[in-house]
Design an enzyme around this catalytic site. Structure first.
Site, PDB file in Angstrom:
ATOM      1  CG  ASP A 159      -1.826   1.202   1.285  1.00 39.55           C
ATOM      2  OD1 ASP A 159      -2.570   1.424   0.323  1.00 39.55           O
ATOM      3  OD2 ASP A 159      -1.777   1.934   2.291  1.00 39.55           O
ATOM      4  CG  LEU A 235      -7.699   9.099   5.029  1.00 45.98           C
ATOM      5  CD1 LEU A 235      -7.431  10.309   5.915  1.00 45.98           C
ATOM      6  CD2 LEU A 235      -8.961   9.317   4.206  1.00 45.98           C
ATOM      7  NE  ARG A 236       0.537   5.311   2.677  1.00 51.03           N
ATOM      8  CZ  ARG A 236       0.637   4.540   3.746  1.00 51.03           C
ATOM      9  NH1 ARG A 236       0.187   3.312   3.702  1.00 51.03           N
ATOM     10  NH2 ARG A 236       1.169   4.997   4.858  1.00 51.03           N
ATOM     11  CB  ALA A 237      -6.376   4.863  -2.014  1.00 51.57           C
TER      12      ALA A 237
END
Length: 617
Positions: A159, A235-237
């Site tokens: 991720d 929230l990384r996406a």
């Protein structure tokens, strides 16, 4: 092999774009190239190095590199000869201003992958170890590659790569012909062509000029809707969609990112973030992407767009950009709790216990991964050496010798009391060996279905936690290891899609095969558990197949390999043959008919898998 300019690589447009975007926006955290061997992954990475301004270096990180070699360490020669502690730069310093390439990153130690990703985003390497404190810039484009058939990268690490691309060799003759011809021409000295070199020079000049564009509130909201629609966690996406869209707009010469930029980068950002179970196809299908992008046509907006106080201008020539309102610059940081790990030293280890397979397999980001001190693995610290020491700490020994000679310069360079022993830690894992009867006896399909159900559940954990599953099928004259110990989703999908059935029942050979797999697993620091799904009948194995099966079961028990027997005998008149076999195995016997959909998997998790916390210095 002679490497081609990036412009001379045939096809692979998505991979080329991902590499350029990562070079523009360091906070994307790097590019992961997934594909089979020989699909031009290394060629693409080398091609990017030619585009980085300032003739940046191309540094390859060897698979067996130690942490000292990667981050840097104490200069032993200087310490022993001059008595001065001095920092010796590692591969991160060597890659500054260029490209750091890691092949087969899925086989690299997790802590090194985590370290690389941290430095790739921050651009700074901080070293606090061996009595030295040193900080140096380390701005590079991290490019990693992997072959999915050789194992998965932990989702927590996967991720953190901003962009991922499936690199597939062309499957049509004309394109393959062009690719092979270009490489052969380069090897003969007839290439690359002037057109390719000129195209690369133009790309290099363009990369030096452009900057990521501004991301508006509306584009941020659209990115969040897309991420939610594909089930992305954390929230990384959302952040990576915004950063990649900004870079794409800047690459195309625009000042502001739009929804079209999100459409272009969404497959690169989301394809490695949406898988839910091991048997789902990897990547993002066109239909899924279309459904996600249809969210962009939704006229609804945030209730209060002014609440988006994290809007920021991307990084500029003088460093990271700042939020428009003067607030802190957003960064992905840690979106989840890091693994909590425990080092169990041999001389302080608790009394041997039998932890359940549930504790071993289900440990995750919020669980505990017990590590064992041993001769392999990551260095933790050093202690005074003993007569039995086989692993010495070079830095610790050098520091001890230098400290002693500081007061007595004419003393010997190294004496016995200077020697230090290295304490290392190595992650322990588990291997579940599913042994399934696929012979022609009644109920074969139900036995196979049970094995697949357990494998599916356990491979979810193998995929997430890096534990492994193996499958032994037995029918005909002998048993077959149809799936070697693996945590790879790709291998599992291929091996378990269809198991052959029919023939006689070589139960003794199946148990011996399972024992061989279990013994090999222990050499790899994996604790095995055998799960045998059978009705207990044996029809192959010398003059007395049942006696041969019991003898093989006794060998498994003597090796102290824990086991579960799933009695698949049909309802009606029951002979209890599987229960007799379980007694010899010293294993629990569970009737298959009494198990619900997930009950067998739960029992496997609760079963003892041996003590996985022991080890040696």
């Amino acid at each position: 092999m002679t490497m081609l300019p990036l412009s001379a690589v045939v096809g692979q447009d998505d991979a080329k774009l991902a590499l350029v975007l990562a070079a523009m926006e360091p906070r994307l955290g790097g590019v992961l190239l997934r594909g089979h061997k020989g699909s031009a992954k290394t060629t693409l990475a080398r091609g990017l190095a030619r585009l980085v301004p300032g003739d940046g270096p191309f540094v390859e990180l060897p698979l067996g590199a130690t942490e000292d070699r990667v981050v840097g360490s104490l200069d032993l020669a200087e310490l022993l000869t001059g008595g001065t502690p001095r920092y010796r730069a590692g591969l991160l310093a060597a890659a500054h201003g260029g490209v750091l390439y890691v092949d087969e990153i899925n086989l690299l130690a997790d802590h090194l992958v985590d370290l690389l990703l941290d430095v790739a985003v921050s651009g700074v390497n901080r070293v606090e170890r061996d009595g030295i404190s040193h900080t140096h810039p380390a701005r590079f484009v991290l490019v990693a590659s992997m072959n999915p058939e050789e194992g998965e990268l932990r989702p927590q690490l996967l991720d953190r790569f901003g962009l991922a691309v499936d690199v597939v060799a062309p499957d049509d003759v004309p394109t393959r012909t062009r690719a092979v011809a270009a490489q052969l021409a380069a090897e003969r000295g007839n290439g690359p062509t002037g057109d390719a070199l000129e195209a690369d020079r133009a790309l290099r000049d363009r990369l030096a000029r452009v900057r990521p564009a501004i991301v508006t509130d509306q584009v941020i909201a659209a990115a969040c809707r897309i991420a939610l629609s594909v089930g992305a966690e954390g929230l990384r996406a959302d952040l990576m969609l915004c950063r990649a869209a900004a870079a794409n707009a800047g690459w195309e010469g625009r000042d502001t990112a739009t929804d079209n930029d999100l459409r272009r980068v969404a497959p690169l950002v989301l394809s490695h973030r949406r898988r839910r179970t091991p048997f789902e196809e990897p990547g993002l299908s066109p239909d899924e992407l279309d459904r996600a992008l249809s969210e962009l046509d939704d006229p609804s907006e945030l209730d209060d767009p002014s609440e988006l106080d994290e809007r920021y201008e991307p990084e500029g020539p003088d460093g990271p950009g700042e939020p428009r309102n003067g607030g802190p610059r957003p960064d992905e940081g840690d979106t989840g709790e890091r693994d909590r790990e425990e080092v169990v030293e041999p001389d302080r280890a608790p009394a041997p216990a039998l932890p359940s397979i549930d504790r071993t397999l289900a440990a995750g980001p919020s669980g505990r991964h017990v590590r064992s001190a041993g001769p392999r693995g990551r260095f933790v610290r050093d202690v005074p050496a003993s007569d039995a020491t086989t692993s010495f700490a070079a830095v610790g020994t050098a520091v001890a010798a230098a400290s002693r000679r500081a007061t007595t310069p004419d003393a010997p360079a190294v004496v016995r009391d200077d020697l230090r022993e290295a304490i290392r830690e190595e992650r322990s894992g588990s291997l579940v060996v599913l042994v399934v009867d696929t012979s022609g006896s009644m109920g074969a399909q139900r036995r196979i279905a049970a094995a697949k159900g357990v494998a599916l559940g356990l491979l979810t954990d193998a995929y997430q936690r890096r534990n492994r599953v193996a499958v032994v099928a037995f029918s005909g004259e002998r048993a077959t290891l149809v799936m070697r110990a693996t945590g790879s989703v790709e291998i599992a999908r291929a091996r378990l899609s269809e198991l052959p059935t029919g023939g006689t029942t070589p139960l003794a050979d199946a148990l011996d095969t399972a024992l061989d797999v279990a013994v090999s697993a222990r050499r790899e620091n994996l604790e095995p558990l055998v799960v045998l799904i059978t009705d207990g009948r044996a029809t192959v194995g010398g003059d007395d197949p049942v006696a041969a099966a019991h003898a093989a079961a006794a060998r498994v028990a003597a090796a102290r390999v824990p086991a579960i027997v799933v009695d698949a005998e049909q309802q009606g008149t029951r002979l209890g043959i599987a229960a007799d076999l379980a007694r010899v195995l010293q294993a629990e016997c569970v009737p298959l008919a009494a198990l619900g959909d997930d009950e067998l998997e739960r029992r496997v998790r609760r079963s003892p898998a041996g003590d996985s916390t022991t080890g040696s210095r």
